[in-house]
Write a protein that holds these residues in place. Structure first.
Motif, mmCIF file in Angstrom:
data_model
loop_
_atom_site.group_PDB
_atom_site.id
_atom_site.type_symbol
_atom_site.label_atom_id
_atom_site.label_comp_id
_atom_site.label_asym_id
_atom_site.label_seq_id
_atom_site.Cartn_x
_atom_site.Cartn_y
_atom_site.Cartn_z
ATOM 1 N N THR A 65 0.911 -1.163 -0.073
ATOM 2 C CA THR A 65 0.135 0.169 -0.188
ATOM 3 C C THR A 65 0.990 1.241 0.075
ATOM 4 O O THR A 65 2.031 1.264 0.573
ATOM 5 C CB THR A 65 -0.874 0.028 1.219
ATOM 6 N N ASP A 66 0.358 2.348 -0.470
ATOM 7 C CA ASP A 66 1.025 3.709 -0.683
ATOM 8 C C ASP A 66 0.622 4.722 0.422
ATOM 9 O O ASP A 66 0.895 5.864 0.318
ATOM 10 C CB ASP A 66 1.126 3.957 -2.144
ATOM 11 N N VAL A 67 -0.221 4.135 1.374
ATOM 12 C CA VAL A 67 -0.872 5.220 2.314
ATOM 13 C C VAL A 67 -0.685 4.697 3.734
ATOM 14 O O VAL A 67 -1.310 3.622 4.024
ATOM 15 C CB VAL A 67 -2.183 5.450 2.052
ATOM 16 N N LEU A 68 0.051 5.522 4.523
ATOM 17 C CA LEU A 68 -0.038 5.106 5.952
ATOM 18 C C LEU A 68 -0.654 6.281 6.774
ATOM 19 O O LEU A 68 -0.379 7.250 6.898
ATOM 20 C CB LEU A 68 1.507 5.123 6.514
ATOM 21 N N VAL A 69 -1.743 5.698 7.486
ATOM 22 C CA VAL A 69 -2.551 6.724 8.062
ATOM 23 C C VAL A 69 -2.003 7.036 9.346
ATOM 24 O O VAL A 69 -1.243 6.174 10.221
ATOM 25 C CB VAL A 69 -3.827 5.890 8.385
ATOM 26 N N LEU A 70 -1.961 8.303 9.783
ATOM 27 C CA LEU A 70 -1.422 8.999 11.244
ATOM 28 C C LEU A 70 -2.494 9.266 12.230
ATOM 29 O O LEU A 70 -3.075 10.301 11.826
ATOM 30 C CB LEU A 70 -0.405 9.956 10.786
ATOM 31 N N VAL A 71 -2.517 8.670 13.294
ATOM 32 C CA VAL A 71 -3.130 9.035 14.509
ATOM 33 C C VAL A 71 -2.198 9.923 15.203
ATOM 34 O O VAL A 71 -1.396 9.321 15.992
ATOM 35 C CB VAL A 71 -3.898 8.106 15.046
ATOM 36 N N SER A 72 -2.078 11.176 15.380
ATOM 37 C CA SER A 72 -1.245 11.997 15.647
ATOM 38 C C SER A 72 -0.608 11.961 17.163
ATOM 39 O O SER A 72 0.500 12.092 17.211
ATOM 40 C CB SER A 72 -1.187 13.536 15.111
ATOM 41 N N GLY A 73 -1.536 11.521 18.066
ATOM 42 C CA GLY A 73 -1.141 11.400 19.424
ATOM 43 C C GLY A 73 -1.783 12.402 20.266
ATOM 44 O O GLY A 73 -2.158 13.743 19.967
ATOM 45 N N GLY A 74 -1.971 12.397 21.679
ATOM 46 C CA GLY A 74 -2.657 13.162 22.377
ATOM 47 C C GLY A 74 -1.577 14.236 23.349
ATOM 48 O O GLY A 74 -0.606 14.113 22.931
ATOM 49 N N LEU A 75 -2.390 14.893 24.299
ATOM 50 C CA LEU A 75 -1.415 15.921 25.052
ATOM 51 C C LEU A 75 -0.396 14.826 26.082
ATOM 52 O O LEU A 75 -1.019 13.853 26.703
ATOM 53 C CB LEU A 75 -2.121 16.555 25.901
ATOM 54 N N PRO A 76 0.955 15.155 26.033
ATOM 55 C CA PRO A 76 1.587 14.447 27.001
ATOM 56 C C PRO A 76 1.122 14.651 28.569
ATOM 57 O O PRO A 76 0.539 15.668 28.794
ATOM 58 C CB PRO A 76 2.817 14.859 26.993
ATOM 59 N N ALA A 77 1.235 13.596 29.325
ATOM 60 C CA ALA A 77 0.953 13.684 30.797
ATOM 61 C C ALA A 77 1.465 14.812 31.339
ATOM 62 O O ALA A 77 2.789 15.368 31.164
ATOM 63 C CB ALA A 77 1.509 12.619 31.712
ATOM 64 N N GLY A 78 0.507 15.775 32.213
ATOM 65 C CA GLY A 78 0.950 17.121 32.575
ATOM 66 C C GLY A 78 0.654 17.991 31.938
ATOM 67 O O GLY A 78 0.972 19.362 32.546
ATOM 68 N N SER A 79 0.832 18.119 30.565
ATOM 69 C CA SER A 79 0.901 19.117 29.716
ATOM 70 C C SER A 79 -0.601 19.712 29.223
ATOM 71 O O SER A 79 -1.533 19.059 29.013
ATOM 72 C CB SER A 79 1.567 18.853 28.166
ATOM 73 N N TYR A 80 -0.848 20.958 29.028
ATOM 74 C CA TYR A 80 -1.984 21.615 28.580
ATOM 75 C C TYR A 80 -1.660 22.124 27.222
ATOM 76 O O TYR A 80 -2.708 23.289 26.640
ATOM 77 C CB TYR A 80 -2.504 22.842 29.530
ATOM 78 N N ASP A 81 -0.602 22.094 26.680
ATOM 79 C CA ASP A 81 -0.232 23.032 25.349
ATOM 80 C C ASP A 81 -0.621 22.132 24.179
ATOM 81 O O ASP A 81 0.062 21.347 23.344
ATOM 82 C CB ASP A 81 1.343 22.909 25.562
ATOM 83 N N LEU A 82 -1.869 22.598 23.728
ATOM 84 C CA LEU A 82 -2.318 21.983 22.395
ATOM 85 C C LEU A 82 -1.518 22.392 21.236
ATOM 86 O O LEU A 82 -1.052 21.689 20.353
ATOM 87 C CB LEU A 82 -3.989 22.474 22.109
ATOM 88 N N ALA A 83 -1.108 23.763 21.145
ATOM 89 C CA ALA A 83 -0.572 24.092 19.921
ATOM 90 C C ALA A 83 1.061 23.665 19.938
ATOM 91 O O ALA A 83 1.392 23.239 18.983
ATOM 92 C CB ALA A 83 -0.379 25.718 20.175
ATOM 93 N N GLY A 84 1.727 23.363 21.238
ATOM 94 C CA GLY A 84 2.863 22.822 21.147
ATOM 95 C C GLY A 84 2.914 21.607 20.660
ATOM 96 O O GLY A 84 3.926 20.638 20.057
ATOM 97 N N ALA A 85 1.863 20.693 21.359
ATOM 98 C CA ALA A 85 1.791 19.111 20.595
ATOM 99 C C ALA A 85 1.676 19.201 19.213
ATOM 100 O O ALA A 85 2.123 18.309 18.622
ATOM 101 C CB ALA A 85 0.541 18.579 21.391
ATOM 102 N N ARG A 86 0.785 20.006 18.640
ATOM 103 C CA ARG A 86 0.544 20.184 17.205
ATOM 104 C C ARG A 86 1.998 20.298 16.545
ATOM 105 O O ARG A 86 2.127 19.752 15.275
ATOM 106 C CB ARG A 86 -0.675 21.049 16.840
ATOM 107 N N GLU A 87 2.461 21.304 16.881
ATOM 108 C CA GLU A 87 3.966 21.662 16.320
ATOM 109 C C GLU A 87 4.831 20.546 16.518
ATOM 110 O O GLU A 87 5.647 20.294 15.498
ATOM 111 C CB GLU A 87 4.493 22.811 17.083
#
Length: 267
Positions: free
Chosen positions: A85-107
């Motif tokens: 197959t030529d497609v790998l689906v990415l489930v990107s990941g949640g917030l690390p424990a103790g973090s509230y930084d959504l923007a940083g996680a997306r970066e």
């Protein structure tokens, strides 16, 4: 995963009986069976692997954990190549424990893809960022909308990074049709998945995807929107549902084929 109760040989037999010629693979059952062995089984049965799932989980703060995640994603790319197959689906990941930084996680997701995209492209595999419903943002995926997925994908060539469009995760979003047009204009719709939204959600939420036609989503409408944007690839059905998994897998697969025909085939 819709019929994860079936072993791979049983799945192959059931697909042959029902005329299903395409299958999306998940890493855990493929690894348990053996990647090379699974690839040969599917290939010999004439089954085309549409996508491999899943890579991702790129939000860790600890450098060692980030390195381990990148290494695992490279293995997922290699598995996709073996499976054909030529497609790998990415489930990107949640917030690390103790973090509230959504923007940083997306970066950090973007940083990880910057490493993975060239590796995958050299092997003929495209990464597909899948936005998940916001209820999964804390522990599973901080990418919650198509707009957020495209904001990351657009940093990379369209033939390297696209998006996975899953009705279960986007049906509620009134901005999703416009974002589908945005994705289509750039050729970034890498794969399209169907599942219905039923309530009440089960405890734990994760395994609550409804069988096609049992819930609130106009599946034919969403298929039409995606195809209006030029998508002509396979359509996957991905159902995490404890009730379906408790039933006979061949019966569930036959039911899914019938429901797809009734609720998702354009008239």
């Amino acid at each position: 995963m819709t019929v994860k109760q079936l072993g791979l040989p049983e799945l192959v037999d059931a697909c042959a009986e029902l005329g299903v010629r395409n299958v999306g693979t998940w890493r855990e059952p493929v690894q348990a069976y053996g990647v090379d062995k699974a690839a040969a089984l599917l290939r010999d049965a004439g089954l085309t692997v549409t996508t491999h799932c899943r890579g991702g989980f790129l939000t860790a703060l600890d450098p060692a954990e980030r390195t381990a995640a990148l290494d695992d994603n490279k293995r997922a790319v290699d598995e996709a190549v073996t499976l054909g197959t030529d497609v790998l689906v990415l489930v990107s990941g949640g917030l690390p424990a103790g973090s509230y930084d959504l923007a940083g996680a997306r970066e950090r997701i973007a940083d990880g893809i910057a490493v993975l995209a060239p590796y995958a492209a050299e092997r003929g595999v495209r990464l597909a960022i899948e936005p998940l419903h916001p209820m999964y943002a804390a522990d599973r995926c901080v990418v919650s909308t198509l707009a957020q997925a495209l904001d990351i994908a657009e940093r990379f060539p369209a033939d390297q990074v696209g998006v996975c469009v899953d009705t279960y995760h986007i049906w509620w979003d009134d901005q999703a049709p416009a974002q589908l047009a945005r994705a289509g204009a750039q050729g970034r719709i890498a794969t399209f998945q169907l599942a219905d939204w039923t309530t009440p959600l089960p405890e734990g939420v994760l395994n609550g995807r409804g069988q096609l036609g049992d819930g609130a989503i106009d599946l034919r409408y969403w298929r039409g929107l995606v195809e209006q944007q030029g998508y002509t690839g396979p359509i996957e059905v991905e159902l995490f549902n404890d009730g379906l998994w408790a039933r006979d897998g061949r019966e569930v697969l036959a039911e899914t084929v019938e429901r797809f025909t009734r609720h998702a085939v354009r008239q």
